[in-house]
Design a protein around this motif. Sequence first.
Motif, PDB file in Angstrom:
ATOM      1  N   SER A 117      12.871  60.445  55.502  1.00  0.00           N
ATOM      2  CA  SER A 117      13.346  59.117  55.879  1.00  0.00           C
ATOM      3  C   SER A 117      14.687  58.760  55.254  1.00  0.00           C
ATOM      4  N   GLY A 118      15.358  59.696  54.624  1.00  0.00           N
ATOM      5  CA  GLY A 118      16.619  59.398  53.958  1.00  0.00           C
ATOM      6  C   GLY A 118      17.825  59.675  54.831  1.00  0.00           C
ATOM      7  N   ASP A 119      18.986  59.489  54.234  1.00  0.00           N
ATOM      8  CA  ASP A 119      20.257  59.749  54.900  1.00  0.00           C
ATOM      9  C   ASP A 119      20.966  60.874  54.148  1.00  0.00           C
ATOM     10  N   LEU A 120      21.294  61.945  54.854  1.00  0.00           N
ATOM     11  CA  LEU A 120      21.865  63.122  54.195  1.00  0.00           C
ATOM     12  C   LEU A 120      23.222  62.818  53.569  1.00  0.00           C
ATOM     13  N   GLU A 121      24.005  61.974  54.199  1.00  0.00           N
ATOM     14  CA  GLU A 121      25.313  61.629  53.640  1.00  0.00           C
ATOM     15  C   GLU A 121      25.160  60.889  52.312  1.00  0.00           C
ATOM     16  N   GLN A 122      24.213  59.966  52.268  1.00  0.00           N
ATOM     17  CA  GLN A 122      23.987  59.220  51.033  1.00  0.00           C
ATOM     18  C   GLN A 122      23.454  60.116  49.929  1.00  0.00           C
ATOM     19  N   VAL A 123      22.565  61.044  50.299  1.00  0.00           N
ATOM     20  CA  VAL A 123      22.030  61.979  49.307  1.00  0.00           C
ATOM     21  C   VAL A 123      23.143  62.847  48.736  1.00  0.00           C
ATOM     22  N   ALA A 124      24.015  63.346  49.608  1.00  0.00           N
ATOM     23  CA  ALA A 124      25.124  64.184  49.152  1.00  0.00           C
ATOM     24  C   ALA A 124      26.051  63.412  48.222  1.00  0.00           C
ATOM     25  N   GLU A 125      26.296  62.152  48.551  1.00  0.00           N
ATOM     26  CA  GLU A 125      27.162  61.331  47.699  1.00  0.00           C
ATOM     27  C   GLU A 125      26.503  61.060  46.350  1.00  0.00           C
ATOM     28  N   GLN A 126      25.202  60.790  46.371  1.00  0.00           N
ATOM     29  CA  GLN A 126      24.489  60.504  45.131  1.00  0.00           C
ATOM     30  C   GLN A 126      24.474  61.705  44.194  1.00  0.00           C
TER      31      GLN A 126
END
Length: 525
Positions: free
Chosen positions: A199-208
């Motif tokens: 349920s996450g966002d890959l772009e946000q995960v990569a940034e985090q």
Amino acid sequence: MAMTPKLEFRQTQSLVMTPQLMQAIKLLQFSNMELTAYVEAELERNPLLERVNEDGAPESAEAEASAASGGESADADSGPASSETVQDAPATEDWMAADMEPSRAEMESRLDTDLRNVFPDDTPSGAAVAPGLSGGSASTMEWGGGERGEDYNPEAFLAAETTLADHLEAQLAVSEPDPARRLIGIYLIGLIDETGYFSGDLEQVAEQLSTSRAEVEDVLHLIQTFEPSGVGARSLAECLAIQLKEKDRFDPAMQALVANLELLARHDRNALKRVCGVDGADIADMIAEIRRLDPKPGLIFGSGVVHPLVPDVYVRPGPDGTWRVELNSDTLPRVLVNQTYHATVVQAARSPEEKSFLAECMQSASWLTRSLDQRARTILKVASEIVRQQDGFLAHGVRHLRPLNLRTVADAIGMHESTVSRVTSNKYIATPRGVVEMKFFFSSAISSSGGGEAHSAESVRHRIKTLIDQESADDVLSDDTLVQKLKADGIDIARRTVAKYREGMNIPSSVQRRREKLALRQEQG
């Protein structure tokens, strides 16, 4: 030969531990959730224990603080430090503050033990008795005894229910040896809901995580190969496609069907036949096969309570370039000893049984508050030393992860290895690079070719994978070439070790990689 009675003295040695010492050891290795449950049970059992409110005041107006649990107390001078700045200060400073000495000495004399050795090594039976753990007291019991005491609980031997996250993390630990990618995988697994969908966002995960989106997506694809089939999908279509691929049934016709699930939901078989290019009998078989798949694969693990991962320690960069290490006060139970209530009920006690019960409650409550305080100080001390040793990883990433073992940390802070081992079990640190388990920071060492600082095995694996990922079809690196490149980087490693690490990461040989890259180039060109 006549049998005659005789008196014989025999001297033996065995390790005995007071119940208080056993309690302190359990508290140290408890996770924050286990600790909370344990303290709640003690509050129910012991009438002299008092819970502390969020503002630091006891729930009862009559309660007086004689000791506080780790992190905070009603008396600011008696509580342990909840944070520490990691810099170039000596790492062996005394972790038992000077203002604790009077109460500490009193506790040692009352309990016939030594708080400096409260977490001894698990010495096997028959070994020398540790100082301060001598037997002969009615309050002592032999460590590892076979008798079933009052605390014997047969339910403790039952296996705990495995959650979906536990199941996925166990597969991740086996499938992904690269620690950086494991961190990404653990982060992604935390974003998978109980039905099995990501349920996450890959772009946000990569940034985090300060990494590339391609790397995050690659790890997600790895998770999608785990059991149960279909887990980690981002949509129903992807979930069904994963399951069909594993059954080797994802042919072009089935791809068209999965891509047009809205037609299936409307029961429009004529439209499905057109887009799939099949007749009525084939579309019926395909629909039947779709219905045999599991649209919510995660539910096979039940829908129990999902507990969030709560770190025990926070690590934040300071304005002066140092690292600020802080205990998470939310995970530290706060309890006090109600001295006023104890004085009242002691005066009213008449029978020896009542007086004995109150004395036992007072001793247990005093030791619990002292053990909670010492647990907090010990966790902070170990975490601060780990951060000092691994500041390169925190600042620059996994390639700067230093080799570290329990003895190095234990020697630096003046504790035993077994104490450090217990501290790092089930404890998590929130760092700028994500929440990681304390044990993650410990790894084996690879010596330096130039006689300099050694390299951790994880950083060497990461370097090998990086070199292989950058190779082309015309310049595939053999194991010997990898050895030469690693030695040029100051890493002294044998060819067989490179091969072992490569095979452990499921990377094929240079011959197989060359064939795969050439075949891929021919397909694309």
